[in-house]
Motif scaffolding. Structure first.
Motif, PDB file in Angstrom:
ATOM      1  N   VAL A 157       5.412 -37.415 -44.443  1.00 30.89           N
ATOM      2  CA  VAL A 157       6.778 -37.619 -43.966  1.00 30.89           C
ATOM      3  C   VAL A 157       7.688 -37.177 -45.108  1.00 30.89           C
ATOM      4  CG1 VAL A 157       8.493 -39.302 -43.212  1.00 30.89           C
ATOM      5  CG2 VAL A 157       6.107 -39.562 -42.511  1.00 30.89           C
ATOM      6  N   VAL A 158       8.707 -36.402 -44.768  1.00 31.17           N
ATOM      7  CA  VAL A 158       9.597 -35.832 -45.769  1.00 31.17           C
ATOM      8  C   VAL A 158      11.007 -36.364 -45.554  1.00 31.17           C
ATOM      9  CG1 VAL A 158      10.642 -33.663 -46.542  1.00 31.17           C
ATOM     10  CG2 VAL A 158       8.240 -33.716 -45.895  1.00 31.17           C
ATOM     11  N   ASN A 159      11.669 -36.718 -46.661  1.00 27.77           N
ATOM     12  CA  ASN A 159      13.076 -37.113 -46.615  1.00 27.77           C
ATOM     13  C   ASN A 159      13.862 -36.093 -47.432  1.00 27.77           C
ATOM     14  OD1 ASN A 159      15.645 -38.265 -47.229  1.00 27.77           O
ATOM     15  ND2 ASN A 159      14.819 -40.278 -46.692  1.00 27.77           N
ATOM     16  N   ILE A 160      14.687 -35.309 -46.751  1.00 29.57           N
ATOM     17  CA  ILE A 160      15.456 -34.246 -47.414  1.00 29.57           C
ATOM     18  C   ILE A 160      16.512 -34.843 -48.346  1.00 29.57           C
ATOM     19  CG2 ILE A 160      17.151 -32.422 -46.980  1.00 29.57           C
ATOM     20  CD1 ILE A 160      14.987 -31.191 -45.758  1.00 29.57           C
ATOM     21  N   ARG A 161      17.133 -35.932 -47.944  1.00 28.02           N
ATOM     22  CA  ARG A 161      18.249 -36.490 -48.731  1.00 28.02           C
ATOM     23  C   ARG A 161      17.828 -36.929 -50.119  1.00 28.02           C
ATOM     24  NH1 ARG A 161      21.101 -39.623 -43.902  1.00 28.02           N
ATOM     25  NH2 ARG A 161      22.120 -37.828 -42.986  1.00 28.02           N
ATOM     26  N   PRO A 214       1.241 -20.849 -37.679  1.00 25.44           N
ATOM     27  CA  PRO A 214       1.420 -21.260 -39.078  1.00 25.44           C
ATOM     28  C   PRO A 214       0.437 -22.377 -39.428  1.00 25.44           C
ATOM     29  CG  PRO A 214       3.165 -22.160 -37.707  1.00 25.44           C
ATOM     30  CD  PRO A 214       2.355 -21.233 -36.838  1.00 25.44           C
ATOM     31  N   ASP A 215       0.195 -22.552 -40.702  1.00 24.23           N
ATOM     32  CA  ASP A 215      -0.710 -23.610 -41.159  1.00 24.23           C
ATOM     33  C   ASP A 215      -0.060 -24.993 -41.091  1.00 24.23           C
ATOM     34  OD1 ASP A 215      -2.734 -21.779 -41.705  1.00 24.23           O
ATOM     35  OD2 ASP A 215      -2.035 -21.462 -43.767  1.00 24.23           O
ATOM     36  N   TYR A 216       1.277 -25.007 -41.086  1.00 26.09           N
ATOM     37  CA  TYR A 216       2.002 -26.268 -41.091  1.00 26.09           C
ATOM     38  C   TYR A 216       3.069 -26.252 -40.002  1.00 26.09           C
ATOM     39  CZ  TYR A 216      -0.141 -26.859 -45.649  1.00 26.09           C
ATOM     40  OH  TYR A 216      -1.054 -26.985 -46.666  1.00 26.09           O
ATOM     41  N   TYR A 217       3.316 -27.438 -39.454  1.00 22.30           N
ATOM     42  CA  TYR A 217       4.392 -27.617 -38.481  1.00 22.30           C
ATOM     43  C   TYR A 217       5.247 -28.775 -38.964  1.00 22.30           C
ATOM     44  CZ  TYR A 217       6.871 -28.980 -34.273  1.00 22.30           C
ATOM     45  OH  TYR A 217       7.852 -29.318 -33.379  1.00 22.30           O
ATOM     46  N   PHE A 218       6.570 -28.583 -38.919  1.00 22.81           N
ATOM     47  CA  PHE A 218       7.515 -29.605 -39.360  1.00 22.81           C
ATOM     48  C   PHE A 218       8.309 -30.070 -38.158  1.00 22.81           C
ATOM     49  CE2 PHE A 218       6.414 -27.046 -42.938  1.00 22.81           C
ATOM     50  CZ  PHE A 218       6.355 -27.922 -44.009  1.00 22.81           C
ATOM     51  N   ARG A 219       8.080 -31.322 -37.737  1.00 21.89           N
ATOM     52  CA  ARG A 219       8.857 -31.911 -36.642  1.00 21.89           C
ATOM     53  C   ARG A 219      10.110 -32.517 -37.259  1.00 21.89           C
ATOM     54  NH1 ARG A 219       6.296 -36.804 -33.945  1.00 21.89           N
ATOM     55  NH2 ARG A 219       4.814 -35.309 -33.095  1.00 21.89           N
ATOM     56  N   VAL A 220      11.211 -31.838 -37.065  1.00 20.78           N
ATOM     57  CA  VAL A 220      12.465 -32.214 -37.687  1.00 20.78           C
ATOM     58  C   VAL A 220      12.937 -33.557 -37.157  1.00 20.78           C
ATOM     59  CG1 VAL A 220      14.877 -31.539 -37.961  1.00 20.78           C
ATOM     60  CG2 VAL A 220      13.088 -29.806 -38.037  1.00 20.78           C
ATOM     61  N   ARG A 221      13.457 -34.354 -38.066  1.00 21.94           N
ATOM     62  CA  ARG A 221      14.121 -35.598 -37.719  1.00 21.94           C
ATOM     63  C   ARG A 221      15.409 -35.647 -38.516  1.00 21.94           C
ATOM     64  NH1 ARG A 221      12.589 -40.308 -41.075  1.00 21.94           N
ATOM     65  NH2 ARG A 221      11.739 -39.461 -42.974  1.00 21.94           N
ATOM     66  N   GLU A 222      16.207 -36.670 -38.319  1.00 20.24           N
ATOM     67  CA  GLU A 222      17.545 -36.700 -38.903  1.00 20.24           C
ATOM     68  C   GLU A 222      17.564 -36.460 -40.409  1.00 20.24           C
ATOM     69  OE1 GLU A 222      21.330 -39.689 -39.273  1.00 20.24           O
ATOM     70  OE2 GLU A 222      20.035 -39.858 -37.521  1.00 20.24           O
ATOM     71  N   ASN A 223      16.723 -37.114 -41.152  1.00 18.42           N
ATOM     72  CA  ASN A 223      16.752 -37.012 -42.619  1.00 18.42           C
ATOM     73  C   ASN A 223      15.653 -36.145 -43.202  1.00 18.42           C
ATOM     74  OD1 ASN A 223      18.907 -38.783 -42.696  1.00 18.42           O
ATOM     75  ND2 ASN A 223      17.596 -40.566 -42.886  1.00 18.42           N
ATOM     76  N   ALA A 257      11.553 -34.595 -41.979  1.00 18.63           N
ATOM     77  CA  ALA A 257      10.580 -34.149 -40.984  1.00 18.63           C
ATOM     78  C   ALA A 257       9.262 -34.907 -41.128  1.00 18.63           C
ATOM     79  CB  ALA A 257      10.307 -32.655 -41.138  1.00 18.63           C
ATOM     80  N   PHE A 258       8.512 -34.869 -40.048  1.00 16.72           N
ATOM     81  CA  PHE A 258       7.111 -35.248 -40.083  1.00 16.72           C
ATOM     82  C   PHE A 258       6.354 -33.941 -40.297  1.00 16.72           C
ATOM     83  CE2 PHE A 258       8.992 -38.448 -37.225  1.00 16.72           C
ATOM     84  CZ  PHE A 258       8.646 -39.601 -37.917  1.00 16.72           C
ATOM     85  N   VAL A 259       5.389 -33.941 -41.190  1.00 18.05           N
ATOM     86  CA  VAL A 259       4.659 -32.719 -41.520  1.00 18.05           C
ATOM     87  C   VAL A 259       3.251 -32.803 -40.929  1.00 18.05           C
ATOM     88  CG1 VAL A 259       3.875 -31.191 -43.366  1.00 18.05           C
ATOM     89  CG2 VAL A 259       5.932 -32.606 -43.700  1.00 18.05           C
ATOM     90  N   PHE A 260       2.881 -31.749 -40.221  1.00 22.16           N
ATOM     91  CA  PHE A 260       1.569 -31.664 -39.601  1.00 22.16           C
ATOM     92  C   PHE A 260       0.825 -30.438 -40.129  1.00 22.16           C
ATOM     93  CE2 PHE A 260       4.312 -33.862 -36.672  1.00 22.16           C
ATOM     94  CZ  PHE A 260       3.517 -34.875 -36.148  1.00 22.16           C
ATOM     95  N   ARG A 261      -0.469 -30.581 -40.296  1.00 22.74           N
ATOM     96  CA  ARG A 261      -1.319 -29.428 -40.573  1.00 22.74           C
ATOM     97  C   ARG A 261      -1.825 -28.944 -39.224  1.00 22.74           C
ATOM     98  NH1 ARG A 261      -4.916 -31.439 -44.073  1.00 22.74           N
ATOM     99  NH2 ARG A 261      -3.592 -31.029 -45.857  1.00 22.74           N
ATOM    100  N   VAL A 262      -1.691 -27.658 -38.978  1.00 28.34           N
ATOM    101  CA  VAL A 262      -2.097 -27.066 -37.702  1.00 28.34           C
ATOM    102  C   VAL A 262      -3.526 -26.554 -37.839  1.00 28.34           C
ATOM    103  CG1 VAL A 262      -1.599 -25.259 -36.008  1.00 28.34           C
ATOM    104  CG2 VAL A 262       0.291 -26.419 -37.191  1.00 28.34           C
TER     105      VAL A 262
END
Length: 137
Positions: free
Chosen positions: A38-42, A6-15, A17-22
């Motif tokens: 960095v993404v905050n779902i909440r 995939p073009d992107y990888y999301f390293r999940v964290r509690e709230n 993810a950290f977003v990476f371009r592959v």
């Protein structure tokens, strides 16, 4: 591993993810992951990493992931509750058929308080829903 990453990888964290371009298009043919956000779902926040500027595609991919992740979390929450119901049934069977007096003494007060609390919340929420349904008619 599949040939197409995939073009992107999301390293999940509690709230969120950290977003990476592959990146696999380099001289060494190594997989490189470059953190872009960095993404905050909440709270729905998307923060670019460092001095980066996110492209429209980056933002679209991140928002799509956020929607998918929120759906996954909601489904897991519901599944966890169904598991809790199963566990309550197993607990009732254990208490009725196998538990010793000492074991029951050890857990009874905590279980009764937790169940009392849960019952109160469920009754209140059910009443709220019924009142809302009646006011909507």
């Amino acid at each position: 591993m599949s040939a197409e990453l995939p073009d992107y990888y999301f390293r999940v964290r509690e709230n969120g993810a950290f977003v990476f371009r592959v990146d696999t298009e380099n001289r060494q043919r190594r997989i490189e992951m470059d953190q872009i956000a960095v993404v905050n779902i909440r709270n729905g926040e998307i923060k670019p990493h460092g001095q980066r500027e996110l492209s429209e595609q980056d933002i679209a991919e991140i928002k799509s992931w956020m929607e998918s992740r929120a759906a996954t979390i909601a489904a897991r929450d519901t599944d966890d509750i169904h598991r809790a119901i199963d566990h309550l049934n197993l607990t009732a069977h254990w208490a009725n058929s196998r538990a010793t007096d000492a074991q029951l003494e050890n857990v009874t007060d905590a279980l009764l308080l937790a169940m009392h609390d849960l019952r109160g919340v469920l009754v209140r929420k059910k009443a709220d829903r019924l009142m809302k349904d009646r006011s909507g008619d």
